[in-house]
Design a protein around this motif. Structure first.
Motif, PDB file in Angstrom:
ATOM      1  N   LEU A 162      -5.983   1.197  12.203  1.00  0.00           N
ATOM      2  CA  LEU A 162      -4.555   1.274  11.924  1.00  0.00           C
ATOM      3  C   LEU A 162      -3.734   0.647  13.042  1.00  0.00           C
ATOM      4  N   LEU A 164       0.040   0.896  14.392  1.00  0.00           N
ATOM      5  CA  LEU A 164       1.242   1.714  14.297  1.00  0.00           C
ATOM      6  C   LEU A 164       2.262   1.207  15.296  1.00  0.00           C
ATOM      7  N   ASP A 165       3.493   1.059  14.843  1.00  0.00           N
ATOM      8  CA  ASP A 165       4.576   0.525  15.679  1.00  0.00           C
ATOM      9  C   ASP A 165       4.220  -0.839  16.261  1.00  0.00           C
ATOM     10  N   PHE A 175      -3.242   1.634   5.475  1.00  0.00           N
ATOM     11  CA  PHE A 175      -2.070   2.052   4.721  1.00  0.00           C
ATOM     12  C   PHE A 175      -2.390   2.015   3.232  1.00  0.00           C
ATOM     13  N   ALA A 196      -2.751   6.288   5.380  1.00  0.00           N
ATOM     14  CA  ALA A 196      -1.395   6.278   5.922  1.00  0.00           C
ATOM     15  C   ALA A 196      -0.392   5.858   4.858  1.00  0.00           C
ATOM     16  N   PRO A 198       3.027   4.066   4.090  1.00  0.00           N
ATOM     17  CA  PRO A 198       3.858   3.077   4.790  1.00  0.00           C
ATOM     18  C   PRO A 198       5.334   3.479   4.823  1.00  0.00           C
ATOM     19  N   ALA A 199       6.067   2.856   5.709  1.00  0.00           N
ATOM     20  CA  ALA A 199       7.507   3.078   5.818  1.00  0.00           C
ATOM     21  C   ALA A 199       8.191   2.833   4.477  1.00  0.00           C
ATOM     22  N   ILE A 220      -1.617  10.302   7.363  1.00  0.00           N
ATOM     23  CA  ILE A 220      -0.541   9.948   8.288  1.00  0.00           C
ATOM     24  C   ILE A 220       0.677   9.562   7.463  1.00  0.00           C
ATOM     25  N   ASP A 222       4.040   7.803   7.956  1.00  0.00           N
ATOM     26  CA  ASP A 222       4.613   6.939   8.986  1.00  0.00           C
ATOM     27  C   ASP A 222       6.143   7.080   9.041  1.00  0.00           C
ATOM     28  N   ARG A 223       6.739   6.393  10.004  1.00  0.00           N
ATOM     29  CA  ARG A 223       8.194   6.391  10.137  1.00  0.00           C
ATOM     30  C   ARG A 223       8.857   5.990   8.815  1.00  0.00           C
ATOM     31  N   ARG A 261       4.518  11.598  11.421  1.00  0.00           N
ATOM     32  CA  ARG A 261       4.903  10.923  12.649  1.00  0.00           C
ATOM     33  C   ARG A 261       6.412  11.010  12.896  1.00  0.00           C
ATOM     34  N   SER A 264       9.269  10.228  10.283  1.00  0.00           N
ATOM     35  CA  SER A 264       9.015  10.499   8.863  1.00  0.00           C
ATOM     36  C   SER A 264      10.100  11.451   8.375  1.00  0.00           C
TER      37      SER A 264
END
Length: 503
Positions: A162, A164-165, A175, A196, A198-199, A220, A222-223, A261, A264
């Motif tokens: 993964l 991330l950021d 994802f 995960a 996704p945004a 996960i 995510d943001r 995270r 989120s």
């Protein structure tokens, strides 16, 4: 040199005698006895190997015997695997058992559900032949599932890591694609690695869905992503490990966590059961005025570290049961905002020494700087409210509000029962633990008897002898009118997530 020669002859003698058969036997005569007549291998997912099961074969006679053949009825095509007295295989010849002695047979299986006509897969172990033949049945249920692999299929599952950021991580996973963002209850899901969200996407999990995680796996969010778990009273959503055998049903630490995270948003979990992970739910920081996680009618228990761990975030909980965990059942750390009504926090961890209480809240972040020094950085705890709750466990102190100067520290506990027996005087003079301070505590029952039905099974229904009966604030109960089992509580509310019953 003489010592080396002597050692050589000892080794040679041992190797020769260990290979010798210096006893005579008679053929088996069809009177073997077995530790069980059927070996039931617990349900397995398609293409996932089972645990190992054992069968003991006894020779009760006064004669040493030889079993001419032992083998699977389906032969080499069988999906079962045997190990007979230390030898792996599917068929075996001339197996000896001494008089009044026994041997072990170990059994495993891996089955592709698409290759068998019936999900109830069976075979037999045959001993001897002709009129002396005896047998033991083998039975296992094979369950189909939807598999989510890090590399999208089993062949490439070791590939994806993964990001991330914008930074690569050591987390194995991927994802989810748009077509995978609804988990239905049609068949179980088995997740390898971290799935995960996704945004700007939402993972929706339907009522009755079952999600199983392999070792080092989890979810996960995510943001700017969200999770919606839509369980109902009659169709809970279950999150647990992927080992279905009974022996694994209460083993903590089988999978990772559900990680929401930082950033989120609007995550909701309704009518769920989250068990046997390292951390049940991990919720990180938020800047939103709405809760990062709304958690209702949900059980979280048997986790090796934390049941629920909040870090500078916002959590709203109603009818939440947070059971045993190796550290804290619930920890609201690094400040944040936490609001629980009619919830039960009961940590009866019995897998080792537990240093933390069932419930911990604090207003600081601790880290080590470049000089190797520990730094404590204050963070605002805007609120930590516990209304009509039970905070209990098998430690003497099960509630600790841990404050440092330099940041807001607001908390309040009302109409709740707290286990707090400071036998060593460790908390004498701590203002946050002055239970007579009505600015912090109202209508508190200290060290009451909860009368939980079965703490070792994380069953925290309270019985008729409970000191929590009838002590709830009716105004708060009106906001949560039914308990976690759907029982009306508005007339005479008990503390915690359950109205009492007679056992």
């Amino acid at each position: 040199m003489r010592n080396l020669i002597f050692l050589f002859f000892i080794v040679l003698a041992i190797s020769v005698t260990s290979c010798r058969k210096d006893f005579s036997t008679i053929p088996s005569f069809g009177q073997l006895e077995f530790s069980r007549d059927t070996v039931y291998l617990d349900t397995v997912f398609t293409n996932i190997g089972s645990a190992t099961y054992n069968l003991k074969v006894y020779n009760r006679s006064n004669k040493d015997i030889t079993i001419p053949t032992i083998g699977l009825e389906r032969g080499n095509s069988s999906n079962y695997r045997l190990n007979v007295d230390g030898i792996p295989g599917k068929t075996f010849d001339n197996i000896d058992i001494l008089a009044r002695d026994s041997i072990f047979i170990f059994v495993e299986t891996t089955v592709d559900v698409t290759s068998v006509p019936d999900p109830l897969y069976t075979d037999r172990i045959l001993f001897d032949n002709g009129t002396n033949q005896q047998d033991v049945d083998l039975v296992t249920l094979v369950q189909d599932a939807t598999f989510i692999f890090p590399g999208r299929d089993p062949i490439s599952m070791e590939i994806d890591q993964l990001t991330l950021d914008g930074e690569p991580t050591a987390i194995q996973g991927r994802f989810l694609e748009d077509s995978e963002l609804i988990f239905t209850n049609a068949r179980p899901y088995v997740v390898y690695g971290y799935a995960a969200v996704p945004a700007n996407k939402t993972l929706v999990i339907d009522a009755g869905a079952r999600i199983h995680f392999h070792d080092n796996s989890g979810l996960i969010i995510d943001r700017d992503a969200s999770l919606k778990v839509n369980g109902t009273l009659n169709e809970k959503v279950v999150f647990e490990g992927d080992r279905l055998e009974h022996v694994f049903s209460n083993v903590p630490g089988q999978w990772g966590t559900i990680w929401m995270r930082e950033g989120s948003k609007e995550n909701e979990i309704h009518h769920a059961e989250i068990k046997n992970a390292i951390i049940g739910v991990l919720v990180d920081a938020t800047t939103s005025s709405t809760p990062t996680l709304t958690l209702k009618n949900t059980q979280v228990y048997n986790h090796s570290n934390f049941g629920i761990l909040g870090r500078g975030t916002s959590i709203l909980g109603e009818n939440v049961v947070v059971g045993s965990a190796g550290e804290a059942s619930f920890a609201g750390t690094v400040g944040g905002s936490y609001d629980f009504t009619h919830s039960t926090f009961a940590n009866y961890w019995n897998n080792g020494i537990r240093a933390l209480p069932a419930v911990l809240v604090n207003n600081f972040f601790t880290f080590t700087n470049d000089q190797g020094q520990e730094v404590i950085e204050p963070r605002d705890l805007t609120q930590a409210n516990f209304i009509n709750c039970i905070i209990d466990g098998n430690n003497n102190v099960e509630f600790i509000p841990d404050r440092v100067d330099g940041a807001t520290f607001n908390f309040n506990v009302s109409n709740s029962m707290i286990k707090f027996n400071d036998i060593n005087g460790s908390f004498t003079g701590v203002a946050e633990l002055d239970f007579t301070d009505t600015n912090l505590y109202q209508n508190i029952t200290l060290n009451g008897f909860a009368d939980f039905r079965n703490t070792s099974a994380n069953d925290f229904i309270i019985g008729q002898a409970s000191d929590a009966i009838g002590l709830g604030d009716p105004t708060a109960a009106a906001q949560v009118p039914m308990d976690i089992l759907g029982v009306i509580r508005t007339l005479n509310p008990d503390l915690g997530a359950y109205q009492h019953i007679s056992f």
